[in-house]
Design a protein around this motif. Sequence first.
Motif, PDB file in Angstrom:
ATOM      1  N   GLY A 157       0.791  -1.213   0.157  1.00  0.00           N
ATOM      2  CA  GLY A 157       0.013  -0.098   0.055  1.00  0.00           C
ATOM      3  C   GLY A 157       0.954   1.442  -0.016  1.00  0.00           C
ATOM      4  O   GLY A 157       1.930   1.268   0.160  1.00  0.00           O
ATOM      5  N   ILE A 158       0.006   2.465   0.088  1.00  0.00           N
ATOM      6  CA  ILE A 158       0.752   3.664   0.037  1.00  0.00           C
ATOM      7  C   ILE A 158       0.355   4.535   1.282  1.00  0.00           C
ATOM      8  O   ILE A 158      -0.762   4.530   1.680  1.00  0.00           O
ATOM      9  CB  ILE A 158       0.569   4.554  -1.204  1.00  0.00           C
ATOM     10  N   LEU A 159       1.345   5.201   2.009  1.00  0.00           N
ATOM     11  CA  LEU A 159       1.252   5.452   3.280  1.00  0.00           C
ATOM     12  C   LEU A 159       0.422   6.856   2.883  1.00  0.00           C
ATOM     13  O   LEU A 159       0.624   7.573   1.945  1.00  0.00           O
ATOM     14  CB  LEU A 159       2.368   6.003   3.818  1.00  0.00           C
ATOM     15  N   GLY A 160      -0.642   7.071   3.817  1.00  0.00           N
ATOM     16  CA  GLY A 160      -1.643   8.179   3.566  1.00  0.00           C
ATOM     17  C   GLY A 160      -2.043   8.676   5.056  1.00  0.00           C
ATOM     18  O   GLY A 160      -1.585   8.724   6.151  1.00  0.00           O
ATOM     19  N   ASN A 161      -3.309   9.431   4.916  1.00  0.00           N
ATOM     20  CA  ASN A 161      -3.931  10.042   5.880  1.00  0.00           C
ATOM     21  C   ASN A 161      -5.480   9.701   6.043  1.00  0.00           C
ATOM     22  O   ASN A 161      -5.966  10.783   6.061  1.00  0.00           O
ATOM     23  CB  ASN A 161      -3.435  11.421   5.950  1.00  0.00           C
ATOM     24  N   THR A 162      -5.990   8.625   5.737  1.00  0.00           N
ATOM     25  CA  THR A 162      -7.309   8.285   5.536  1.00  0.00           C
ATOM     26  C   THR A 162      -7.875   7.831   6.922  1.00  0.00           C
ATOM     27  O   THR A 162      -7.286   7.226   7.751  1.00  0.00           O
ATOM     28  CB  THR A 162      -7.441   7.419   4.546  1.00  0.00           C
ATOM     29  N   GLY A 163      -9.098   8.168   7.098  1.00  0.00           N
ATOM     30  CA  GLY A 163      -9.885   7.650   8.343  1.00  0.00           C
ATOM     31  C   GLY A 163     -10.012   8.733   9.344  1.00  0.00           C
ATOM     32  O   GLY A 163      -8.735   9.668   9.490  1.00  0.00           O
ATOM     33  N   GLU A 164     -11.054   8.635  10.182  1.00  0.00           N
ATOM     34  CA  GLU A 164     -11.100   9.905  11.342  1.00  0.00           C
ATOM     35  C   GLU A 164     -10.079   9.624  12.260  1.00  0.00           C
ATOM     36  O   GLU A 164      -9.769  10.739  13.018  1.00  0.00           O
ATOM     37  CB  GLU A 164     -12.560   9.508  11.907  1.00  0.00           C
ATOM     38  N   ASN A 165      -9.283   8.494  12.605  1.00  0.00           N
ATOM     39  CA  ASN A 165      -8.563   8.503  13.659  1.00  0.00           C
ATOM     40  C   ASN A 165      -7.194   8.756  13.474  1.00  0.00           C
ATOM     41  O   ASN A 165      -6.196   8.704  14.160  1.00  0.00           O
ATOM     42  CB  ASN A 165      -8.365   6.853  14.082  1.00  0.00           C
ATOM     43  N   SER A 166      -7.013   9.530  12.034  1.00  0.00           N
ATOM     44  CA  SER A 166      -5.587  10.069  11.638  1.00  0.00           C
ATOM     45  C   SER A 166      -5.756  11.368  11.437  1.00  0.00           C
ATOM     46  O   SER A 166      -6.624  11.964  11.017  1.00  0.00           O
ATOM     47  CB  SER A 166      -5.433   9.241  10.205  1.00  0.00           C
ATOM     48  N   THR A 167      -4.663  11.819  11.960  1.00  0.00           N
ATOM     49  CA  THR A 167      -4.526  13.499  12.119  1.00  0.00           C
ATOM     50  C   THR A 167      -3.270  13.926  11.046  1.00  0.00           C
ATOM     51  O   THR A 167      -2.868  15.089  11.102  1.00  0.00           O
ATOM     52  CB  THR A 167      -4.302  13.961  13.431  1.00  0.00           C
ATOM     53  N   GLY A 168      -2.771  13.206  10.464  1.00  0.00           N
ATOM     54  CA  GLY A 168      -1.552  13.580   9.527  1.00  0.00           C
ATOM     55  C   GLY A 168      -0.999  12.005   8.953  1.00  0.00           C
ATOM     56  O   GLY A 168      -1.349  11.045   9.287  1.00  0.00           O
ATOM     57  N   PRO A 169      -0.235  12.478   8.109  1.00  0.00           N
ATOM     58  CA  PRO A 169       0.239  11.108   7.278  1.00  0.00           C
ATOM     59  C   PRO A 169       1.002  10.332   8.323  1.00  0.00           C
ATOM     60  O   PRO A 169       2.166  10.684   8.480  1.00  0.00           O
ATOM     61  CB  PRO A 169       1.218  11.813   5.932  1.00  0.00           C
ATOM     62  N   HIS A 170       0.642   9.169   8.196  1.00  0.00           N
ATOM     63  CA  HIS A 170       1.372   8.223   9.119  1.00  0.00           C
ATOM     64  C   HIS A 170       0.808   6.639   8.877  1.00  0.00           C
ATOM     65  O   HIS A 170      -0.140   6.578   8.408  1.00  0.00           O
ATOM     66  CB  HIS A 170       1.273   8.521  10.531  1.00  0.00           C
ATOM     67  N   LEU A 171       1.554   5.773   9.456  1.00  0.00           N
ATOM     68  CA  LEU A 171       1.295   4.340   9.477  1.00  0.00           C
ATOM     69  C   LEU A 171       0.835   3.699  10.792  1.00  0.00           C
ATOM     70  O   LEU A 171       1.731   4.041  11.711  1.00  0.00           O
ATOM     71  CB  LEU A 171       2.276   3.512   8.717  1.00  0.00           C
ATOM     72  N   HIS A 172      -0.227   3.193  11.063  1.00  0.00           N
ATOM     73  CA  HIS A 172      -0.607   2.413  12.235  1.00  0.00           C
ATOM     74  C   HIS A 172      -0.158   1.277  11.936  1.00  0.00           C
ATOM     75  O   HIS A 172      -1.100   0.582  11.224  1.00  0.00           O
ATOM     76  CB  HIS A 172      -2.221   2.890  12.712  1.00  0.00           C
TER      77      HIS A 172
END
Length: 285
Positions: A250-265
């Motif tokens: 995949g490509i790292l992004g900033n999708t979803g309500e729990n994300s506040t910036g480009p990162h990988l959980h």
Amino acid sequence: MTEKREKYKNWFRFSTRIVGMDPVTFRERWRVKVTRIQLISVGALGLFIAFILFYLLFSFTPLGGLLPENVKNRNKEKIQQAFTQMEKLEKQVIQQDRYITNLQQIILGKIPIDSSFSETAIENYTGIKAVDTSTSLAEIKLSEQLEAEALTPKAKKSVLLNDVLLYDPVKGVLSQKFSPKTHPGVDIIASKGSTVNTCLGGVVMHSSYSDQDGYTVIVSHENDITSVYKHLDKVIAKVGEKVKTGDGIGILGNTGENSTGPHLHFELWSNVGPLDPLEYLSFGK
């Protein structure tokens, strides 16, 4: 009858003299005397030798491809390949048409969708298996089971990963650490658009989008190890696809309500619960 036999024998015994002469002096240089039976034998032997030579030539050299039968076979193979390709394209068009019809019925509300996503209704309506874009009931049960196992004492945790070399999914800066109860993973800040790689070879068991976690990929590995990648901008791998260690999923992004910036959980699970990824990965440090 006797006269006819003698006549046939004489015909075969009839001899021919072949003489070589000097064209100027007409002096005889050489002569050969052959009978008809000898000529027939020599001719038959010559044809046999020619047959053997042509057979070897066309059977074991590229010249064999010039034979009409081989040309016919090649054309037949091309036609068969074209027909097979046409069938594949036709199936893809039918599947795409059914997929579009499926989405239209969902948007119009003719096919009900709840939190568990009823695949049976859509499959019965369209004839194809529905694309799951939400969390299934099985995944909810799996999540509850893993959450319960997270309370397992640390002394009982699996040590199967001690002998396994893991690959950093992405290189970046740690923004949130692991907590088995409140945050069963780590958050790694990296540039948006970075490729997210699988930490270990396995099979992609889940790929979906949710409002909270955005695009999520779950990969199943050997020894009951599971890795989770959330908040992706784009998913590369497909469900059921076998991936190797370090393959892009995949490509790292900033999708979803729990994300506040480009990162990988990133989460790492074993058969006894969540594992702290920092004990096995460095994320580029």
